[in-house]
Design a protein around this motif. Structure first.
Motif, PDB file in Angstrom:
ATOM      1  N   ILE A  22      44.720  63.109  33.635  1.00  0.00           N
ATOM      2  CA  ILE A  22      45.715  62.968  32.566  1.00  0.00           C
ATOM      3  C   ILE A  22      47.114  62.833  33.159  1.00  0.00           C
ATOM      4  O   ILE A  22      47.927  62.047  32.667  1.00  0.00           O
ATOM      5  N   VAL A  23      47.399  63.552  34.231  1.00  0.00           N
ATOM      6  CA  VAL A  23      48.687  63.385  34.917  1.00  0.00           C
ATOM      7  C   VAL A  23      48.831  61.928  35.364  1.00  0.00           C
ATOM      8  O   VAL A  23      49.902  61.331  35.251  1.00  0.00           O
ATOM      9  N   GLY A  24      47.730  61.340  35.836  1.00  0.00           N
ATOM     10  CA  GLY A  24      47.749  59.948  36.279  1.00  0.00           C
ATOM     11  C   GLY A  24      48.040  58.953  35.171  1.00  0.00           C
ATOM     12  O   GLY A  24      48.499  57.844  35.436  1.00  0.00           O
ATOM     13  N   VAL A  25      47.773  59.338  33.925  1.00  0.00           N
ATOM     14  CA  VAL A  25      48.116  58.461  32.805  1.00  0.00           C
ATOM     15  C   VAL A  25      49.636  58.278  32.732  1.00  0.00           C
ATOM     16  O   VAL A  25      50.131  57.202  32.401  1.00  0.00           O
ATOM     17  N   PHE A  26      50.373  59.325  33.078  1.00  0.00           N
ATOM     18  CA  PHE A  26      51.829  59.304  32.938  1.00  0.00           C
ATOM     19  C   PHE A  26      52.572  58.994  34.235  1.00  0.00           C
ATOM     20  O   PHE A  26      53.721  58.561  34.187  1.00  0.00           O
ATOM     21  N   LEU A  27      51.946  59.237  35.370  1.00  0.00           N
ATOM     22  CA  LEU A  27      52.567  58.959  36.666  1.00  0.00           C
ATOM     23  C   LEU A  27      51.792  57.840  37.361  1.00  0.00           C
ATOM     24  O   LEU A  27      50.648  58.040  37.763  1.00  0.00           O
ATOM     25  N   PRO A  28      52.403  56.683  37.503  1.00  0.00           N
ATOM     26  CA  PRO A  28      51.654  55.530  38.018  1.00  0.00           C
ATOM     27  C   PRO A  28      51.159  55.679  39.457  1.00  0.00           C
ATOM     28  O   PRO A  28      50.265  54.961  39.862  1.00  0.00           O
ATOM     29  N   VAL A  29      51.694  56.610  40.227  1.00  0.00           N
ATOM     30  CA  VAL A  29      51.238  56.758  41.613  1.00  0.00           C
ATOM     31  C   VAL A  29      50.020  57.670  41.727  1.00  0.00           C
ATOM     32  O   VAL A  29      49.422  57.774  42.786  1.00  0.00           O
ATOM     33  N   VAL A  30      49.644  58.335  40.631  1.00  0.00           N
ATOM     34  CA  VAL A  30      48.479  59.215  40.639  1.00  0.00           C
ATOM     35  C   VAL A  30      47.328  58.459  39.975  1.00  0.00           C
ATOM     36  O   VAL A  30      47.459  58.007  38.838  1.00  0.00           O
ATOM     37  N   PRO A  31      46.198  58.314  40.676  1.00  0.00           N
ATOM     38  CA  PRO A  31      45.090  57.586  40.065  1.00  0.00           C
ATOM     39  C   PRO A  31      44.472  58.382  38.920  1.00  0.00           C
ATOM     40  O   PRO A  31      44.403  59.610  38.975  1.00  0.00           O
ATOM     41  N   THR A  32      44.046  57.693  37.897  1.00  0.00           N
ATOM     42  CA  THR A  32      43.444  58.343  36.744  1.00  0.00           C
ATOM     43  C   THR A  32      41.920  58.352  36.835  1.00  0.00           C
ATOM     44  O   THR A  32      41.285  59.410  36.807  1.00  0.00           O
ATOM     45  N   THR A  33      41.347  57.183  36.944  1.00  0.00           N
ATOM     46  CA  THR A  33      39.894  57.051  36.843  1.00  0.00           C
ATOM     47  C   THR A  33      39.128  57.821  37.911  1.00  0.00           C
ATOM     48  O   THR A  33      38.126  58.464  37.582  1.00  0.00           O
ATOM     49  N   PRO A  34      39.540  57.810  39.193  1.00  0.00           N
ATOM     50  CA  PRO A  34      38.756  58.583  40.169  1.00  0.00           C
ATOM     51  C   PRO A  34      38.659  60.075  39.821  1.00  0.00           C
ATOM     52  O   PRO A  34      37.593  60.678  39.973  1.00  0.00           O
ATOM     53  N   PHE A  35      39.746  60.640  39.324  1.00  0.00           N
ATOM     54  CA  PHE A  35      39.701  62.048  38.924  1.00  0.00           C
ATOM     55  C   PHE A  35      38.764  62.240  37.732  1.00  0.00           C
ATOM     56  O   PHE A  35      38.014  63.213  37.667  1.00  0.00           O
ATOM     57  N   LEU A  36      38.802  61.301  36.790  1.00  0.00           N
ATOM     58  CA  LEU A  36      37.926  61.406  35.627  1.00  0.00           C
ATOM     59  C   LEU A  36      36.460  61.239  36.021  1.00  0.00           C
ATOM     60  O   LEU A  36      35.585  61.898  35.455  1.00  0.00           O
ATOM     61  N   ILE A  37      36.181  60.367  36.979  1.00  0.00           N
ATOM     62  CA  ILE A  37      34.805  60.187  37.449  1.00  0.00           C
ATOM     63  C   ILE A  37      34.283  61.483  38.056  1.00  0.00           C
ATOM     64  O   ILE A  37      33.160  61.910  37.778  1.00  0.00           O
ATOM     65  N   VAL A  38      35.104  62.125  38.882  1.00  0.00           N
ATOM     66  CA  VAL A  38      34.684  63.393  39.492  1.00  0.00           C
ATOM     67  C   VAL A  38      34.537  64.468  38.412  1.00  0.00           C
ATOM     68  O   VAL A  38      33.593  65.273  38.446  1.00  0.00           O
ATOM     69  N   GLY A  39      35.449  64.467  37.444  1.00  0.00           N
ATOM     70  CA  GLY A  39      35.332  65.417  36.340  1.00  0.00           C
ATOM     71  C   GLY A  39      34.049  65.195  35.545  1.00  0.00           C
ATOM     72  O   GLY A  39      33.352  66.157  35.195  1.00  0.00           O
TER      73      GLY A  39
END
Length: 127
Positions: A22-39
């Motif tokens: 979710i942080v990655g949704v708002f900060l473009p340098v933080v990936p979103t999908t890889p964290f969600l996949i692991v979650g």
């Protein structure tokens, strides 16, 4: 007892990964999908309810389903990941390594990972 503790630890880890996504949704340098996949992986082993919630979420679910069904990595994610990998090689060369072995191994690994990332589709079929 150990099974319950493991499931709770995995659920907590899953929520941590979702929070980082979710942080990655708002900060473009933080990936979103890889964290969600692991979650999603952690939830698949700890809570079917949370797993189904994540996959069905209107904002977080579509990239998970695209990865799960088609191996999709969006173009912006490809660019960020490739730039990050090769930028890390520059940092290793400049600040970490005194010789050629570590940068060579690093370059070999990220060459393979880069090839994999770039070989994935950028969007689902008919999408």
């Amino acid at each position: 007892m150990q099974g319950i503790l493991l499931r709770r630890a995995l659920a907590g880890f899953g929520w941590l990964m979702v929070a980082l996504g979710i942080v990655g949704v708002f900060l473009p340098v933080v990936p979103t999908t890889p964290f969600l996949i692991v979650g999603a992986w952690a939830f698949s082993r700890s809570s079917r309810r949370f797993h189904d919630w994540l996959y069905g979420h209107p904002r977080l679910g579509p990239p998970l389903r695209a990865w799960d069904r088609y191996g999709v990595i969006p173009v912006h994610a490809k660019m960020l990941s490739v730039a990050g990998m090769w930028g890390s090689l520059a940092l290793v060369i400049l600040f970490v390594s005194d010789g050629w072995l570590l940068p060579s191994l690093h370059a070999a690994v990220i060459t393979g990972v880069t090839a994999y990332v770039l070989s994935r589709p950028s969007r689902p079929p008919n999408g």
